[in-house]
Design an enzyme around this catalytic site. Structure first.
Site, PDB file in Angstrom:
ATOM      1  CG  PHE A  12      -1.650   1.224   1.528  1.00 28.60           C
ATOM      2  CD1 PHE A  12      -2.516   1.797   0.611  1.00 28.60           C
ATOM      3  CD2 PHE A  12      -1.493   1.834   2.761  1.00 28.60           C
ATOM      4  CE1 PHE A  12      -3.205   2.964   0.907  1.00 28.60           C
ATOM      5  CE2 PHE A  12      -2.180   2.997   3.072  1.00 28.60           C
ATOM      6  CZ  PHE A  12      -3.025   3.567   2.142  1.00 28.60           C
ATOM      7  CB  ALA A  35       7.628  -8.098 -10.120  1.00 27.39           C
ATOM      8  CE1 TYR A 139       4.290  -4.511  11.857  1.00 33.04           C
ATOM      9  CE2 TYR A 139       3.212  -2.868  13.230  1.00 33.04           C
ATOM     10  CZ  TYR A 139       3.876  -3.215  12.076  1.00 33.04           C
ATOM     11  OH  TYR A 139       4.136  -2.255  11.132  1.00 33.04           O
ATOM     12  CE  LYS A 143       7.452  -2.572  11.307  1.00 33.98           C
ATOM     13  NZ  LYS A 143       8.156  -2.236  10.049  1.00 33.98           N
TER      14      LYS A 143
END
Length: 315
Positions: A12, A35, A139, A143
């Site tokens: 996105f 791709a 998550y 990070k």
């Protein structure tokens, strides 16, 4: 800096960033597993960052790497150890890529982290760059570990580190929580948001892409951590109302007492969803504006209405 590599270029944010950079004065390459739907003017490298034994080709002759690739938006977790799965994708793969970036002489490494590193909600004041990290989920933990590893790895090298922690990023094709909210508003079902008065910082795709683009070149961005948002905080109820206006709907907001919502969320094991919908999470992005002279563009309410119209047109 003229040659830029964008990891997660199919995603996105990655796709939008590639489009913006390719229309400028950059030579852009996108690193992807496979791709698909290529952006004109972008060269693609098919590499799996988690499994590839050699990342030298991925970093060769680039001035800047914008690292967006990672594991996120897992709606149905099937891994026996979710934290380790997040660590492999978001920490281990990131540090391997950064090590190769140093060896290849990459001048700047931009890591897109998450506001989740700071925590799930704010109370007396917004999060800023001095707020103590308090990751609330696997998550976010992965990070934060990547951020800390990058600081150690790149310290004393010629590769400059920039870390960006965005809150919820919204747009017509946004994944995760915003996509679920968009679908929920589109149903026209009554929503238990009549009593919500929280404040949430969010950032449009266009504003985030613009800020990342600025960080590629700006000398003052080197070695810095930034929290960014649109600047005008919004309640969940206001967000729903703006999306609904764009869709031509009049949502029914039920005034359910907060204590009942909290109890119901706990019984259903949806405490995280309750926090996202009913609690506040605010970001102070004044550092980005003062240090880099960055100014978020547009009006959040108008942007949300536009997304609502686009959603209605596509349905």
């Amino acid at each position: 800096m003229r040659r830029v590599l964008v990891t997660g270029a199919n995603g996105f944010i990655g796709k939008a960033l590639c489009q913006t950079l390719a229309m400028g004065c950059y030579e852009v390459s996108g690193l992807v597993r496979i791709a698909r739907e290529p952006v004109q003017g972008v060269e693609y490298l098919e590499v799996d960052l988690e499994t590839s034994d050699d990342l030298s080709a991925a970093c060769q002759d680039f001035d800047c790497i914008v690292h967006l690739a990672g594991r996120a938006h897992v709606l149905s977790e099937h891994d026996e150890n979710p934290l380790e799965a997040f660590r492999r994708a978001n920490c281990g793969a990131t540090l391997r890529l950064a090590q190769q970036a140093v060896e290849s002489g990459v001048r700047r490494f931009i890591f897109i982290s998450s506001i989740g590193v700071n925590g799930a909600e704010t109370f007396a004041k917004p999060f800023d760059e001095f707020s103590r990290p308090k990751p609330h989920a696997d998550y976010a933990i992965s990070k934060l570990e990547a951020e800390e590893g990058l600081k150690k790895l790149l310290a004393g090298t010629q590769t400059e580190l920039v870390i960006i922690r965005p809150p919820l990023v919204y747009g017509i094709d946004a994944p995760g929580n915003f996509a679920r909210l968009l679908k929920l508003v589109a149903t026209g079902l009554p929503l238990p948001l009549g009593g919500s008065s929280n404040r949430r910082s969010i950032v449009s795709l266009e504003n985030l892409v613009g800020f990342i683009s600025l960080c590629i070149e700006h000398p003052a961005a080197a070695g810095q951590l930034f929290l960014v948002s649109d600047g005008g905080d919004i309640s969940t109820t206001e967000m729903v109302m703006a999306l609904a206006r764009g869709m031509g709907k009049k949502p029914l907001m039920l005034p359910v007492p907060d204590v009942l919502l909290k109890i119901g969320a706990k019984l259903l094991g949806k405490e995280s969803l309750y926090t996202q919908l009913y609690r506040s999470l605010q970001v102070d992005s004044s550092k980005a504006q003062c240090l880099l002279d960055w100014k978020p563009q547009g009006n959040t309410f108008e942007a949300l209405e536009k997304i609502g119209r686009l959603c209605a047109d596509q349905c």
